[in-house]
Design an enzyme around this catalytic site. Structure first.
Site, PDB file in Angstrom:
ATOM      1  N   THR A 107      33.245 -15.971  52.846  1.00 27.19           N
ATOM      2  CA  THR A 107      33.158 -16.881  51.699  1.00 27.19           C
ATOM      3  C   THR A 107      33.646 -18.289  52.023  1.00 27.19           C
ATOM      4  OG1 THR A 107      35.396 -16.351  50.985  1.00 27.19           O
ATOM      5  CG2 THR A 107      33.634 -14.919  50.168  1.00 27.19           C
ATOM      6  N   ASP A 199      37.413 -23.276  67.147  1.00 25.79           N
ATOM      7  CA  ASP A 199      38.443 -22.736  66.258  1.00 25.79           C
ATOM      8  C   ASP A 199      39.814 -23.205  66.757  1.00 25.79           C
ATOM      9  OD1 ASP A 199      38.769 -19.842  64.371  1.00 25.79           O
ATOM     10  OD2 ASP A 199      40.491 -20.921  65.181  1.00 25.79           O
ATOM     11  N   ASP A 202      42.548 -20.494  67.387  1.00 27.59           N
ATOM     12  CA  ASP A 202      42.268 -19.692  68.583  1.00 27.59           C
ATOM     13  C   ASP A 202      42.537 -20.486  69.861  1.00 27.59           C
ATOM     14  OD1 ASP A 202      41.585 -17.505  67.110  1.00 27.59           O
ATOM     15  OD2 ASP A 202      39.420 -17.754  67.308  1.00 27.59           O
TER      16      ASP A 202
HETATM   17  C1  PRP Z   1      41.401 -23.502  59.981  1.00 29.32           C
HETATM   18  C2  PRP Z   1      42.047 -24.871  59.990  1.00 29.32           C
HETATM   19  C3  PRP Z   1      42.166 -25.210  58.535  1.00 29.32           C
HETATM   20  C4  PRP Z   1      40.936 -24.549  57.959  1.00 29.32           C
HETATM   21  C5  PRP Z   1      39.908 -25.614  57.698  1.00 29.32           C
HETATM   22  O1  PRP Z   1      42.339 -22.526  59.718  1.00 29.32           O
HETATM   23  O2  PRP Z   1      43.269 -24.912  60.663  1.00 29.32           O
HETATM   24  O3  PRP Z   1      43.331 -24.712  57.917  1.00 29.32           O
HETATM   25  O4  PRP Z   1      40.435 -23.623  58.935  1.00 29.32           O
HETATM   26  O5  PRP Z   1      38.804 -25.084  57.060  1.00 29.32           O
HETATM   27  P1  PRP Z   1      38.396 -25.488  55.583  1.00 29.32           P
HETATM   28  O6  PRP Z   1      38.523 -26.967  55.493  1.00 29.32           O
HETATM   29  O7  PRP Z   1      36.989 -24.995  55.488  1.00 29.32           O
HETATM   30  O8  PRP Z   1      39.306 -24.779  54.627  1.00 29.32           O
HETATM   31  P2  PRP Z   1      41.968 -20.967  59.619  1.00 29.32           P
HETATM   32  O9  PRP Z   1      41.728 -20.597  58.197  1.00 29.32           O
HETATM   33  O10 PRP Z   1      40.906 -20.648  60.603  1.00 29.32           O
HETATM   34  O11 PRP Z   1      43.318 -20.254  59.997  1.00 29.32           O
HETATM   35  P3  PRP Z   1      44.201 -20.271  61.323  1.00 29.32           P
HETATM   36  O12 PRP Z   1      44.762 -21.665  61.451  1.00 29.32           O
HETATM   37  O13 PRP Z   1      45.243 -19.261  61.032  1.00 29.32           O
HETATM   38  O14 PRP Z   1      43.351 -19.907  62.508  1.00 29.32           O
HETATM   39  N1  URA Z   2      38.497 -24.302  61.332  1.00 29.02           N
HETATM   40  C1  URA Z   2      38.522 -24.582  62.665  1.00 29.02           C
HETATM   41  O1  URA Z   2      39.510 -24.245  63.358  1.00 29.02           O
HETATM   42  N2  URA Z   2      37.480 -25.225  63.192  1.00 29.02           N
HETATM   43  C2  URA Z   2      36.423 -25.611  62.489  1.00 29.02           C
HETATM   44  O2  URA Z   2      35.501 -26.221  63.053  1.00 29.02           O
HETATM   45  C3  URA Z   2      36.408 -25.310  61.116  1.00 29.02           C
HETATM   46  C4  URA Z   2      37.447 -24.657  60.555  1.00 29.02           C
END
Ligand code: PRP
Ligand code: URA
Length: 208
Positions: A107, A199, A202
């Site tokens: 989502t 990511d 990651d």
């Molecule tokens: C990533 C990033 C942001 C988010 C951005 O975190 O660090 O917090 O996605 O996406 P958005 O603008 O569409 O909300 P993620 O949710 O992947 O979590 P993580 O940092 O734990 O990997």
């Molecule tokens: N979160 C990430 O870490 N990378 C992207 O490109 C989008 C969301």
């Protein structure tokens, strides 16, 4: 856009290019995030208001300026975590408010799983730290959390934004300035920024 501050600093652009590089390993990736955060915060703190304070040097007295505003840094977990240390190096007296949000894969909605923010604001300014502003869902949720605690002055500091994320954050919270190193082309069909850097969590932590 009035409230978006995109850095054109050559050091930031250089380091951002290394961050994008698919061959950059997690150790170097973390170092680069730390270095870019320093530079971005240098710019994002430009309008803090110091107060005058008398100071005596070995050679005489003068009136200097010091910061007295209570400041908080609010990293969005996980990827915002490596931005905390450089922020604390710059402002060691700052509070750290952790905001745990995870973007649900299907989502793309942010799921809140941990928050440690005072119930009533104990800082005048809060800087949200998160490398990526993609759909903007996480950033909007983080600002909502901070505003509920009563913080009035909030800034977002990140590395790469998609136009969609800037649009969404600016529309939901037009009072929140966005400090960013790059605004990229677009989101792809699974919500990743293109060209982006992949990511961020990651790549920082060697997962995925
Ligand atoms: C990533 C990033 C942001 C988010 C951005 O975190 O660090 O917090 O996605 O996406 P958005 O603008 O569409 O909300 P993620 O949710 O992947 O979590 P993580 O940092 O734990 O990997
Ligand atoms: N979160 C990430 O870490 N990378 C992207 O490109 C989008 C969301």
């Amino acid at each position: 856009m009035a409230n978006v501050f995109q850095s054109t600093h050559p050091l930031i652009q250089h380091k951002l290019t290394l961050l994008r590089d698919v061959n950059t390993e997690p150790k170097r990736f973390r170092e680069l995030v730390r270095e870019v955060t320093w530079l971005l915060l240098y710019e994002a703190t430009r309008d803090l208001i110091p107060v005058e304070r008398p100071v005596t040097s070995p050679m005489g007295s003068t009136v200097g300026k010091v910061l007295v505003e209570e400041i908080a840094f609010a990293p969005i977990l996980r990827a915002g975590l490596p931005m905390v240390e450089p922020a604390l190096e710059m402002i060691p007296t700052a509070q750290i408010w952790h905001i745990g949000l995870h973007r649900e894969e299907e989502t793309l909605q942010p799921i809140e799983y941990y928050t440690n923010v005072p119930r009533e604001a104990t800082a005048e300014i809060a800087f949200i730290l998160d490398p990526m502003l993609a759909t903007g869902g996480s950033a909007v949720a983080a600002v909502d959390i901070l505003k509920r605690s009563g913080v009035r002055n909030i800034k977002f500091v990140g590395l790469i934004a998609a136009p969609e994320g800037i649009e969404r954050l600016s529309r939901a919270h037009p009072d929140v300035p966005i400090h960013i190193a790059a605004v990229d082309e677009r989101l792809n069909d699974i919500g990743y920024i293109v060209p982006g850097l992949g990511d961020a969590g990651d790549r920082l932590f060697g997962t995925g």
